[in-house]
Design a protein around this motif. Sequence first.
Motif, PDB file in Angstrom:
ATOM      1  N   LEU A 177     110.978  24.772 -17.772  1.00  0.00           N
ATOM      2  CA  LEU A 177     112.315  25.397 -17.621  1.00  0.00           C
ATOM      3  C   LEU A 177     112.237  26.081 -16.152  1.00  0.00           C
ATOM      4  CD1 LEU A 177     115.202  26.377 -18.295  1.00  0.00           C
ATOM      5  CD2 LEU A 177     114.196  28.097 -19.602  1.00  0.00           C
ATOM      6  N   ASN A 178     113.015  25.893 -15.196  1.00  0.00           N
ATOM      7  CA  ASN A 178     112.824  26.459 -14.076  1.00  0.00           C
ATOM      8  C   ASN A 178     114.275  26.679 -13.392  1.00  0.00           C
ATOM      9  OD1 ASN A 178     111.754  27.534 -11.807  1.00  0.00           O
ATOM     10  ND2 ASN A 178     110.072  26.166 -11.871  1.00  0.00           N
ATOM     11  N   ILE A 179     114.311  27.283 -12.287  1.00  0.00           N
ATOM     12  CA  ILE A 179     115.652  27.814 -11.552  1.00  0.00           C
ATOM     13  C   ILE A 179     115.851  26.720 -10.432  1.00  0.00           C
ATOM     14  CG2 ILE A 179     115.566  30.348 -12.319  1.00  0.00           C
ATOM     15  CD1 ILE A 179     114.615  30.756  -9.439  1.00  0.00           C
ATOM     16  N   GLY A 180     115.063  25.645 -10.618  1.00  0.00           N
ATOM     17  CA  GLY A 180     115.446  24.566  -9.621  1.00  0.00           C
ATOM     18  C   GLY A 180     114.344  23.363  -9.989  1.00  0.00           C
ATOM     19  N   GLY A 186     110.733  28.734  -8.519  1.00  0.00           N
ATOM     20  CA  GLY A 186     110.599  29.609  -9.620  1.00  0.00           C
ATOM     21  C   GLY A 186     109.584  30.866  -9.125  1.00  0.00           C
ATOM     22  N   THR A 187     108.924  31.232 -10.134  1.00  0.00           N
ATOM     23  CA  THR A 187     108.010  32.383 -10.086  1.00  0.00           C
ATOM     24  C   THR A 187     106.509  31.966 -10.066  1.00  0.00           C
ATOM     25  OG1 THR A 187     107.704  32.342 -12.305  1.00  0.00           O
ATOM     26  CG2 THR A 187     109.568  33.782 -11.457  1.00  0.00           C
ATOM     27  N   ALA A 188     105.634  32.848  -9.769  1.00  0.00           N
ATOM     28  CA  ALA A 188     104.260  32.658  -9.755  1.00  0.00           C
ATOM     29  C   ALA A 188     103.874  31.871 -10.967  1.00  0.00           C
ATOM     30  CB  ALA A 188     103.487  33.873  -9.444  1.00  0.00           C
ATOM     31  N   THR A 190     105.569  30.008 -13.131  1.00  0.00           N
ATOM     32  CA  THR A 190     106.217  28.655 -13.367  1.00  0.00           C
ATOM     33  C   THR A 190     105.429  27.700 -12.395  1.00  0.00           C
ATOM     34  OG1 THR A 190     108.161  28.722 -11.859  1.00  0.00           O
ATOM     35  CG2 THR A 190     108.461  29.064 -14.227  1.00  0.00           C
ATOM     36  N   GLU A 209     116.377  22.218 -15.283  1.00  0.00           N
ATOM     37  CA  GLU A 209     117.239  23.572 -15.132  1.00  0.00           C
ATOM     38  C   GLU A 209     118.043  23.648 -16.414  1.00  0.00           C
ATOM     39  OE1 GLU A 209     119.131  24.859 -11.391  1.00  0.00           O
ATOM     40  OE2 GLU A 209     119.154  22.660 -11.076  1.00  0.00           O
ATOM     41  N   ALA A 210     118.327  24.768 -16.639  1.00  0.00           N
ATOM     42  CA  ALA A 210     119.148  25.378 -18.116  1.00  0.00           C
ATOM     43  C   ALA A 210     120.422  24.565 -18.125  1.00  0.00           C
ATOM     44  CB  ALA A 210     119.329  26.863 -18.136  1.00  0.00           C
ATOM     45  N   PHE A 226     110.457  35.210 -22.975  1.00  0.00           N
ATOM     46  CA  PHE A 226     111.579  35.916 -22.596  1.00  0.00           C
ATOM     47  C   PHE A 226     112.642  35.042 -22.279  1.00  0.00           C
ATOM     48  CE2 PHE A 226     114.233  38.624 -20.034  1.00  0.00           C
ATOM     49  CZ  PHE A 226     114.229  39.723 -20.767  1.00  0.00           C
ATOM     50  N   SER A 227     112.431  34.172 -21.349  1.00  0.00           N
ATOM     51  CA  SER A 227     113.530  33.217 -20.882  1.00  0.00           C
ATOM     52  C   SER A 227     113.848  32.206 -21.830  1.00  0.00           C
ATOM     53  CB  SER A 227     112.923  32.233 -19.570  1.00  0.00           C
ATOM     54  OG  SER A 227     112.194  32.785 -18.847  1.00  0.00           O
TER      55      SER A 227
END
Lengths: 332, 332
Positions: A177-180, A186-188, A190, A209-210, A226-227
């Motif tokens: 799961l990621n934002i692209g 994403g973050t460190a 992901t 992506e969601a 959390f996500s």
Amino acid sequence: MRIALDAMGGDHAPEAVAEGAFQAAREWPDTEIVLLGPEGTMNPLLKERVLPNFTLQGVSEWIEAGEEPVKAVRRKKNSSIVVGCRMVRECQTDAFISAGNTGALMAAGLFGTGRLKGIDRPALSPVFPTMTGKGMLVLDVGANPEARPEHLEQYALMGSIVAEKVLGYENPRVGLLNIGTEEGKGTALTKEAFGLIEGLPVHFVGNVEARDALYGVCDVLVCDGFSGNILLKNTEGVAKAIFDRLKQELTRTPFHKLAAAVLKSGLKRFAAEIDYKEHGGAPLLGLKGPVIKAHGSSDARAVYNAVRQARLFVEQGVISQISEQLKRVERG
Amino acid sequence: MRIALDAMGGDHAPEAVAEGAFQAAREWPDTEIVLLGPEGTMNPLLKERVLPNFTLQGVSEWIEAGEEPVKAVRRKKNSSIVVGCRMVRECQTDAFISAGNTGALMAAGLFGTGRLKGIDRPALSPVFPTMTGKGMLVLDVGANPEARPEHLEQYALMGSIVAEKVLGYENPRVGLLNIGTEEGKGTALTKEAFGLIEGLPVHFVGNVEARDALYGVCDVLVCDGFSGNILLKNTEGVAKAIFDRLKQELTRTPFHKLAAAVLKSGLKRFAAEIDYKEHGGAPLLGLKGPVIKAHGSSDARAVYNAVRQARLFVEQGVISQISEQLKRVERG
């Protein structure tokens, strides 16, 4: 096979649990169903429900939905949740199911059942309905809100095994799961997890992506707790909101009600399709035995489905397969 | 007032932008609308669209949707996005709107427009539709995936001001996206942010779960960019999936189609209600001037609505109010 259930967990306990468990016992005579609950409450409920493979094991206490999980688990050693998780560890049952306090079940699973060697944090792993009708295993949805990259790696490995053995997917596709969708998004967390999962013997399809998750682009979706919890609760919330508004729309005038009557059976079938209750419970993956969380609002049918899933879990020897795979990865 | 638009941004550019901007210019003769786009492409589109307050400012290049944001912004100094963000900083326009590459707009906003004093990271802040029909400002949905507690504090402050001044909420309720409603839930980030937001002069209503967000329990929802992006895209995905399945259901047989015809107008109105396009664009809050991201799939109506929102933003002096409030909090 033996499956224990927490008779006192969930919004509709103990009636719904008793009824769902009884239906399961009737359906699978080879499976011994053990209800954990206080005798005084349970006996009247079980008077009419008699089967040789359906028994009650008396417990003196239980944990309420609102109790502080860790404290409750420490204090209530004889509660249904604590007893059930301990029974799994001591091989007195092949699996334990509860629709009760999620935090308490996680704590009791961690302390009472114990972790598999090679697993740092267990993951709560429900099956999400997808538009393809197949369903997608999502882990973690809240057992471990502050995940590290190696936790996500372990989830990918466990999720892939469960998707194959319990859900019946051949070579299941594992997504992160990621934002692209591009690598490096994403973050460190992901970014690092991406590299680790790439190295596993699983069919990794990269970032998801969601927006696309419900359309069946992967069979296993890996995320931090959390996500994953946001994803789970938002999916529930949006679906409920749309159905609520739809209902208003369909009953606005007598004319609308007439049209709605025509559509009723189809809409009901559709609502059932996207209903978690049809998809059984969420296993707490990473423990030494099958501990399964059924939804808090479980009705008898949901309880029955959780038993069906637990049976598959045990039959397929999922825990020992996870354990074997972990050893292989460690050696590799 | 002057509002600049990126003519080359979005899936339906440049036609949809030209049309939406033209409609806005016709609606508000007091507002000068400036399109930023290449003359060769734009002139044919503007031939039929002539108004004294509607002009083209030629640019020689633009950034495509798929380009790597930071590189593109560095290389394409004369692109519509870079020029627009610079114009805001140099007060050549009161606001800039783009439906193009989100990452590039964020980078150009950061480097070209610049941050307000007291803001570490700007936040992308769209309005989510809610079941109450009022809408909820959510920030951040992806400008800053790895947020620190003080970033969330700054979002709470900025969000509260925008909700009051642009959305018209009296004493807006600010919530913190979390995986439980009790204080102390979630990660180190949410726990620390909770304490910081409690100390702000805003109406803080505590933790909000994703399940309840659409039901209007708060007017401003504060979250890190990763979770916010998951929330945004999951909401879009679930709504789309349900409407897709609904459409299938409503056209299954001629009989169903007949019933669907009765319901059509109501369902359309409902779909419009939950459509982001009616809610304008998402401001990048925390910059020295109004930079607004319109949805990539914006049609002319969405562009028009983004202009409407930008006008309110400017009229209400939102940026200077945020700036004032930041100074007050810093002093306090």
